[in-house]
Write an enzyme that holds these catalytic residues in place. Structure first.
Site, PDB file in Angstrom:
ATOM      1  N   HIS A 200      41.469   6.861 -29.693  1.00 22.83           N
ATOM      2  CA  HIS A 200      42.292   5.692 -29.373  1.00 22.83           C
ATOM      3  C   HIS A 200      41.566   4.641 -28.551  1.00 22.83           C
ATOM      4  O   HIS A 200      42.113   3.583 -28.281  1.00 22.83           O
ATOM      5  CB  HIS A 200      43.543   6.133 -28.620  1.00 22.83           C
ATOM      6  CG  HIS A 200      43.246   6.558 -27.206  1.00 22.83           C
ATOM      7  ND1 HIS A 200      42.699   7.776 -26.919  1.00 22.83           N
ATOM      8  CD2 HIS A 200      43.395   5.918 -26.033  1.00 22.83           C
ATOM      9  CE1 HIS A 200      42.539   7.872 -25.607  1.00 22.83           C
ATOM     10  NE2 HIS A 200      42.941   6.760 -25.043  1.00 22.83           N
TER      11      HIS A 200
HETATM   12  C1  UD1 Z   1      46.356   3.717 -22.193  1.00 24.38           C
HETATM   13  C2  UD1 Z   1      45.326   3.889 -21.072  1.00 24.38           C
HETATM   14  C3  UD1 Z   1      44.260   4.880 -21.497  1.00 24.38           C
HETATM   15  C4  UD1 Z   1      44.868   6.182 -21.971  1.00 24.38           C
HETATM   16  C5  UD1 Z   1      45.851   5.877 -23.096  1.00 24.38           C
HETATM   17  C6  UD1 Z   1      46.497   7.144 -23.625  1.00 24.38           C
HETATM   18  C7  UD1 Z   1      44.935   1.861 -19.710  1.00 24.38           C
HETATM   19  C8  UD1 Z   1      43.966   0.813 -19.407  1.00 24.38           C
HETATM   20  N1  UD1 Z   1      44.653   2.640 -20.767  1.00 24.38           N
HETATM   21  O1  UD1 Z   1      45.677   3.096 -23.272  1.00 24.38           O
HETATM   22  O2  UD1 Z   1      43.426   5.164 -20.395  1.00 24.38           O
HETATM   23  O3  UD1 Z   1      43.867   7.050 -22.427  1.00 24.38           O
HETATM   24  O4  UD1 Z   1      46.852   4.996 -22.564  1.00 24.38           O
HETATM   25  O5  UD1 Z   1      47.400   6.896 -24.619  1.00 24.38           O
HETATM   26  O6  UD1 Z   1      45.919   1.992 -19.026  1.00 24.38           O
HETATM   27  N2  UD1 Z   1      51.750   1.089 -27.883  1.00 24.38           N
HETATM   28  C9  UD1 Z   1      52.838   1.475 -28.595  1.00 24.38           C
HETATM   29  N3  UD1 Z   1      53.733   2.289 -27.979  1.00 24.38           N
HETATM   30  C10 UD1 Z   1      53.583   2.734 -26.702  1.00 24.38           C
HETATM   31  C11 UD1 Z   1      52.454   2.318 -25.992  1.00 24.38           C
HETATM   32  C12 UD1 Z   1      51.544   1.513 -26.587  1.00 24.38           C
HETATM   33  O7  UD1 Z   1      53.039   1.101 -29.747  1.00 24.38           O
HETATM   34  O8  UD1 Z   1      54.437   3.479 -26.214  1.00 24.38           O
HETATM   35  C13 UD1 Z   1      50.744   0.237 -28.552  1.00 24.38           C
HETATM   36  C14 UD1 Z   1      50.946  -1.212 -28.224  1.00 24.38           C
HETATM   37  O9  UD1 Z   1      50.628  -1.967 -29.337  1.00 24.38           O
HETATM   38  C15 UD1 Z   1      49.937  -1.487 -27.159  1.00 24.38           C
HETATM   39  C16 UD1 Z   1      48.808  -0.519 -27.546  1.00 24.38           C
HETATM   40  O10 UD1 Z   1      49.469   0.617 -28.105  1.00 24.38           O
HETATM   41  O11 UD1 Z   1      49.526  -2.797 -27.105  1.00 24.38           O
HETATM   42  C17 UD1 Z   1      47.972  -0.092 -26.381  1.00 24.38           C
HETATM   43  O12 UD1 Z   1      48.778   0.401 -25.312  1.00 24.38           O
HETATM   44  P1  UD1 Z   1      48.281   0.267 -23.773  1.00 24.38           P
HETATM   45  O13 UD1 Z   1      49.255   0.895 -22.859  1.00 24.38           O
HETATM   46  O14 UD1 Z   1      47.895  -1.141 -23.511  1.00 24.38           O
HETATM   47  O15 UD1 Z   1      46.938   1.082 -23.741  1.00 24.38           O
HETATM   48  P2  UD1 Z   1      46.485   2.413 -24.457  1.00 24.38           P
HETATM   49  O16 UD1 Z   1      45.496   2.058 -25.510  1.00 24.38           O
HETATM   50  O17 UD1 Z   1      47.645   3.248 -24.858  1.00 24.38           O
END
Ligand code: UD1
Length: 361
Positions: free
Chosen positions: A205
């Site tokens: 991811h």
């Molecule tokens: C976050 C953490 C990362 C961790 C990962 C585990 C930071 C900087 N990064 O990254 O360290 O390893 O979580 O999962 O905090 N999204 C959804 N549903 C959700 C959450 C996210 O669809 O419930 C999608 C959204 O499009 C979002 C993208 O995933 O923009 C990324 O989510 P985000 O929380 O920004 O970071 P992660 O890549 O999940």
């Protein structure tokens, strides 16, 4: 003494579960749970609360997705209101996600002590948002709870005082042992379908691996090759799922023995990876969990902030190139499987040690 215990994203939930359980058993601590809402999909959040039997948080901040600045700012603004209302003595933050950073800064500026659980880890890679989150959080934390000895060294090198550093062990491994016991006791009624022959489990991811079309293609091609030998099961993060579709790789995967499945909550995922022949991942936590159970792990990154999983555990850094992954896989198929031992203090009692320190303040 009032303590706010903060979680926001998937890798936080298994870390707060044992801390909250310990805190509840202590008279000296009144612990309130705050969920920032950084992760919000059922599979990324509520499923973990259900599986890990974490009660409903006292506060849900609903921060959601956005750019790093937007997400961090939203969490800070709402967490400030909670701090002003509750006036806790200590804010406990875990891990290295944006919620960890946002809540530690907010609390510290309100003169609330900050305890960082999983302090001191360093990848040396400032292009990782998590590395920035770790460094900033540690720089303002009053209590630094460390999972492995490299963390103590890193904090010393950054000038942290000895009396702020506590070698506590690993709360993520507390949860692992606790939930394995529940599995063994038959407390989890449902199983999950698994291949009846050796299989690999994959998670990917990190933006650096999945946001670039060519990089993702290269990694998927390696997985396709591995799937010619053994089934590959790939519970997929929303970010990766979106990119696979957008970059047009759905067909490539469909033609292989890679099964893309929805993100799994804690228990089903544990049931899956604990019996895997091989785990391939770019996650932080899974490097530690595989080391704790002695499962071979290929980390698809150029560096790790968790070096003990390499020096003592079953983890191998294989880099992010197709050829590097295949070279390591070639050695694996020849039976060159790295053994390992469980690192010091990864004994299921880290949360107990941490809450003892906090309870005595
Ligand atoms: C976050 C953490 C990362 C961790 C990962 C585990 C930071 C900087 N990064 O990254 O360290 O390893 O979580 O999962 O905090 N999204 C959804 N549903 C959700 C959450 C996210 O669809 O419930 C999608 C959204 O499009 C979002 C993208 O995933 O923009 C990324 O989510 P985000 O929380 O920004 O970071 P992660 O890549 O999940």
């Amino acid at each position: 003494m009032k303590v706010l215990l903060v979680a926001g994203a998937r890798p936080n939930f298994m870390k707060i579960a044992p801390l909250y359980r310990e805190a509840l058993a202590m008279r000296s601590i009144n612990c309130m749970l705050v969920h920032t809402g950084q992760h919000y999909d059922y599979e990324m959040s509520q499923a973990f609360f259900d599986d890990l039997q974490i009660p409903k948080p006292h506060y849900f901040l609903g921060a959601g997705s956005g750019s790093h600045a937007v997400q961090t700012a939203k969490i800070m603004t709402s967490f400030e209101e909670v701090c002003l209302k509750e006036r806790p003595r200590i804010a406990v933050v875990v891990g290295d996600v944006n919620s960890t950073l946002a809540c530690s800064i907010t609390a510290k500026k309100l003169l609330i002590d900050v305890a960082h659980v999983e302090a001191g880890l360093r990848s040396g890679d400032m292009s990782m948002p998590e590395e920035i989150n770790r460094i900033v959080t540690d720089s303002i934390s009053d209590y630094l709870f460390v999972t492995e000895k490299s963390g103590i060294e890193n904090l010393r090198n950054e000038g942290k005082s000895e009396d702020s550093i506590f070698f506590a062990g690993n709360v993520m491994i507390d949860t692992l042992y606790f939930q394995l016991r529940r599995l063994k006791d038959g407390a989890v009624p449902v199983g999950i379908p698994k291949p009846d022959r050796p299989y690999a489990v994959v998670t990917l991811h990190r933006p650096s691996n999945v946001d670039n079309r060519e990089k993702l293609r290269e990694l998927l091609l390696a997985l396709v090759k591995i799937s010619e030998d053994m089934p590959v099961i790939f519970p997929i993060h929303p970010r990766t799922s979106k990119n696979i579709e957008e970059f047009g790789f759905t067909e490539l995967i469909r033609r292989s023995d890679i099964s893309l499945i929805a993100p799994l909550s804690y228990m089903p995922f544990l049931m899956l990876w604990k019996d895997a022949a091989l785990v391939l991942t770019d996650s932080g936590g899974l490097q530690e969990e595989t080391t704790a159970l002695g499962i071979p792990c290929f980390t698809i990154r150029e560096n790790t902030e968790r070096p003990v999983t390499i020096t003592e555990g079953t983890n191998i850094l294989v880099g992010t190139d197709h050829d590097g992954i295949m070279a390591a896989y070639g050695r694996f198929t020849k039976g060159e499987i790295k053994g390992g031992r469980v690192p010091e203090l990864w004994d299921g009692k880290a949360a107990q040690r941490i809450m003892k320190v906090l309870g005595e303040r």
